[in-house]
Design a protein around this motif. Structure first.
Motif, PDB file in Angstrom:
ATOM      1  N   GLY A   1       0.793  -1.221   0.000  1.00  0.00           N
ATOM      2  CA  GLY A   1       0.000   0.000   0.000  1.00  0.00           C
ATOM      3  C   GLY A   1       0.825   1.269   0.000  1.00  0.00           C
ATOM      4  N   LYS A   2       2.095   1.166   0.408  1.00  0.00           N
ATOM      5  CA  LYS A   2       2.976   2.328   0.410  1.00  0.00           C
ATOM      6  C   LYS A   2       3.579   2.550  -0.979  1.00  0.00           C
ATOM      7  N   THR A   3       4.253   3.676  -1.131  1.00  0.00           N
ATOM      8  CA  THR A   3       4.949   3.966  -2.384  1.00  0.00           C
ATOM      9  C   THR A   3       6.394   3.482  -2.302  1.00  0.00           C
ATOM     10  N   ALA A   4       6.780   2.708  -3.288  1.00  0.00           N
ATOM     11  CA  ALA A   4       8.170   2.249  -3.380  1.00  0.00           C
ATOM     12  C   ALA A   4       8.921   3.190  -4.305  1.00  0.00           C
ATOM     13  N   THR A   5      10.108   3.617  -3.897  1.00  0.00           N
ATOM     14  CA  THR A   5      10.929   4.515  -4.720  1.00  0.00           C
ATOM     15  C   THR A   5      12.304   3.897  -4.914  1.00  0.00           C
ATOM     16  N   LEU A   6      12.664   3.687  -6.171  1.00  0.00           N
ATOM     17  CA  LEU A   6      13.951   3.093  -6.518  1.00  0.00           C
ATOM     18  C   LEU A   6      14.801   4.159  -7.216  1.00  0.00           C
ATOM     19  N   THR A   7      16.108   4.087  -6.992  1.00  0.00           N
ATOM     20  CA  THR A   7      17.008   5.121  -7.489  1.00  0.00           C
ATOM     21  C   THR A   7      17.965   4.552  -8.536  1.00  0.00           C
ATOM     22  N   CYS A   8      18.220   5.352  -9.554  1.00  0.00           N
ATOM     23  CA  CYS A   8      19.170   4.996 -10.600  1.00  0.00           C
ATOM     24  C   CYS A   8      20.055   6.223 -10.845  1.00  0.00           C
ATOM     25  N   ASN A   9      21.344   6.048 -10.669  1.00  0.00           N
ATOM     26  CA  ASN A   9      22.289   7.142 -10.909  1.00  0.00           C
ATOM     27  C   ASN A   9      23.192   6.793 -12.085  1.00  0.00           C
ATOM     28  N   TYR A  10      23.531   7.777 -12.879  1.00  0.00           N
ATOM     29  CA  TYR A  10      24.413   7.522 -14.011  1.00  0.00           C
ATOM     30  C   TYR A  10      25.622   8.450 -13.952  1.00  0.00           C
ATOM     31  N   THR A  11      26.678   8.039 -14.618  1.00  0.00           N
ATOM     32  CA  THR A  11      27.903   8.822 -14.635  1.00  0.00           C
ATOM     33  C   THR A  11      28.161   9.341 -16.041  1.00  0.00           C
ATOM     34  N   ASN A  12      29.101  10.259 -16.107  1.00  0.00           N
ATOM     35  CA  ASN A  12      29.510  10.859 -17.373  1.00  0.00           C
ATOM     36  C   ASN A  12      28.348  11.616 -18.016  1.00  0.00           C
ATOM     37  N   TYR A  13      28.297  11.643 -19.316  1.00  0.00           N
ATOM     38  CA  TYR A  13      27.340  12.512 -19.974  1.00  0.00           C
ATOM     39  C   TYR A  13      25.929  11.968 -19.819  1.00  0.00           C
ATOM     40  N   SER A  14      24.991  12.884 -19.923  1.00  0.00           N
ATOM     41  CA  SER A  14      23.592  12.502 -19.745  1.00  0.00           C
ATOM     42  C   SER A  14      23.139  11.635 -20.922  1.00  0.00           C
ATOM     43  N   PRO A  15      22.492  10.522 -20.634  1.00  0.00           N
ATOM     44  CA  PRO A  15      21.981   9.689 -21.732  1.00  0.00           C
ATOM     45  C   PRO A  15      20.784  10.361 -22.390  1.00  0.00           C
ATOM     46  N   ALA A  16      20.547  10.029 -23.630  1.00  0.00           N
ATOM     47  CA  ALA A  16      19.396  10.590 -24.335  1.00  0.00           C
ATOM     48  C   ALA A  16      18.093  10.098 -23.705  1.00  0.00           C
ATOM     49  N   TYR A  17      18.137   8.927 -23.105  1.00  0.00           N
ATOM     50  CA  TYR A  17      16.945   8.373 -22.466  1.00  0.00           C
ATOM     51  C   TYR A  17      17.364   7.303 -21.471  1.00  0.00           C
ATOM     52  N   LEU A  18      16.471   7.018 -20.573  1.00  0.00           N
ATOM     53  CA  LEU A  18      16.642   5.920 -19.628  1.00  0.00           C
ATOM     54  C   LEU A  18      15.436   5.002 -19.751  1.00  0.00           C
ATOM     55  N   GLN A  19      15.663   3.729 -19.530  1.00  0.00           N
ATOM     56  CA  GLN A  19      14.581   2.746 -19.579  1.00  0.00           C
ATOM     57  C   GLN A  19      14.555   1.967 -18.269  1.00  0.00           C
ATOM     58  N   TRP A  20      13.378   1.558 -17.880  1.00  0.00           N
ATOM     59  CA  TRP A  20      13.196   0.738 -16.689  1.00  0.00           C
ATOM     60  C   TRP A  20      12.553  -0.585 -17.073  1.00  0.00           C
ATOM     61  N   TYR A  21      13.073  -1.668 -16.462  1.00  0.00           N
ATOM     62  CA  TYR A  21      12.602  -3.014 -16.733  1.00  0.00           C
ATOM     63  C   TYR A  21      12.297  -3.711 -15.410  1.00  0.00           C
ATOM     64  N   ARG A  22      11.425  -4.696 -15.508  1.00  0.00           N
ATOM     65  CA  ARG A  22      11.135  -5.573 -14.376  1.00  0.00           C
ATOM     66  C   ARG A  22      11.640  -6.962 -14.721  1.00  0.00           C
ATOM     67  N   GLN A  23      12.308  -7.615 -13.744  1.00  0.00           N
ATOM     68  CA  GLN A  23      12.762  -8.987 -13.958  1.00  0.00           C
ATOM     69  C   GLN A  23      12.318  -9.864 -12.798  1.00  0.00           C
ATOM     70  N   ASP A  24      11.603 -10.934 -13.128  1.00  0.00           N
ATOM     71  CA  ASP A  24      11.213 -11.941 -12.149  1.00  0.00           C
ATOM     72  C   ASP A  24      12.239 -13.066 -12.164  1.00  0.00           C
ATOM     73  N   PRO A  25      12.364 -13.821 -11.050  1.00  0.00           N
ATOM     74  CA  PRO A  25      13.390 -14.872 -10.971  1.00  0.00           C
ATOM     75  C   PRO A  25      13.292 -15.862 -12.116  1.00  0.00           C
ATOM     76  N   GLY A  26      14.429 -16.121 -12.772  1.00  0.00           N
ATOM     77  CA  GLY A  26      14.474 -17.101 -13.837  1.00  0.00           C
ATOM     78  C   GLY A  26      13.842 -16.663 -15.138  1.00  0.00           C
ATOM     79  N   ARG A  27      13.516 -15.376 -15.253  1.00  0.00           N
ATOM     80  CA  ARG A  27      12.869 -14.881 -16.474  1.00  0.00           C
ATOM     81  C   ARG A  27      13.678 -13.728 -17.057  1.00  0.00           C
ATOM     82  N   GLY A  28      13.390 -13.412 -18.305  1.00  0.00           N
ATOM     83  CA  GLY A  28      14.033 -12.259 -18.922  1.00  0.00           C
ATOM     84  C   GLY A  28      13.386 -10.961 -18.464  1.00  0.00           C
ATOM     85  N   PRO A  29      14.105  -9.856 -18.517  1.00  0.00           N
ATOM     86  CA  PRO A  29      13.535  -8.557 -18.140  1.00  0.00           C
ATOM     87  C   PRO A  29      12.396  -8.169 -19.077  1.00  0.00           C
ATOM     88  N   VAL A  30      11.451  -7.439 -18.503  1.00  0.00           N
ATOM     89  CA  VAL A  30      10.306  -6.944 -19.268  1.00  0.00           C
ATOM     90  C   VAL A  30      10.309  -5.415 -19.219  1.00  0.00           C
TER      91      VAL A  30
END
Lengths: 115, 112
Positions: free
Chosen positions: B16-45
């Motif tokens: 019921g609470k809000t989960a907040t995950l952090t992603c930090n990058y180095t060097n120049y800013s990327p044109a875009y960032l993508q987020w994926y979900r991965q379950d055990p034993g499966r490929g990322p979605v």
């Protein structure tokens, strides 16, 4: 709709044996294709990618190789496996047509254990 | 080299609470960032993509932000559910080459 198939799901191979993992994509044409490896405690590591038949770019020097004999077929091979080749191998595809920000669509991977 | 850093420790959140995950990058800013979900034993979605000129992107209970000053992206899941438990991966474009560079992922556990 597009689908991606990888096989086998699990594989146990002795050191020094050859390897062949296959990946096929359906429902799209001229996809970009990728092989990633995911080792325990490490992130996804890009091994190879291909933008067309016979075109392979290698990202990490190693005893693995990749081939793309058909538009929607991507094969990962090794002549002699090492213990360090153990890991979770993932194939993925993305749309080409110059869309460099296209999402990757992954298969369900092959768990390789080299003994 | 371009790096993506995620807190690889498990994140425990009450349902019921809000989960907040952090992603930090180095060097120049990327044109875009993508987020994926991965379950055990499966490929990322794939979940969401955000471009550097976008401050925020939403999809149902998911929200992603992109702060080029902090070199950071935040991934929020509101009204979290146990079914949201998975590993979440952040990825950036490689700038001039195909494929994505992924972070190690954050293992999210939503407790009932």
């Amino acid at each position: 709709s597009q689908t991606i198939h990888q096989w086998p799901a699990t594989l146990v191979q002795p050191v020094g044996s050859p390897l062949s993992l296959e990946c096929t994509v359906e429902g799209t044409s001229n996809p970009n294709l990728y092989w990633y490896r995911q080792a325990a405690g490490r992130g996804l590591q890009l091994l190879f990618y291909s933008v067309g038949i016979g075109q392979i770019s290698s990202e990490v020097p190693q005893n693995l190789s990749a081939s793309r004999p058909q538009d929607r077929q991507f094969i990962l091979s090794s002549k002699k496996l090492l213990l360090s080749d153990s890991g979770f191998y993932l194939c993925a595809w993305s749309q080409s047509w110059g869309l460099s920000n296209s999402p990757l669509h992954f298969g369900n991977g092959t768990r390789l254990t080299v003994t | 080299s371009q790096k993506i850093e995620q807190n690889s420790e498990a994140l425990n959140i009450q349902e019921g609470k809000t989960a907040t995950l952090t992603c930090n990058y180095t060097n120049y800013s990327p044109a875009y960032l993508q987020w994926y979900r991965q379950d055990p034993g499966r490929g990322p979605v794939f979940l969401l993509l955000i471009r550097e000129n976008e401050k925020e992107k939403r999809k149902e209970r998911l929200k992603v932000t992109f702060d080029t000053t902090l070199k950071q992206s935040l991934f929020h899941i509101t009204a979290s559910q146990p079914a949201d438990s998975a590993t979440y991966l952040c990825a950036r474009n490689r700038g001039g080459a195909d494929g994505l560079t992924f972070g190690k992922g954050t293992h999210l556990i939503i407790q009932p």
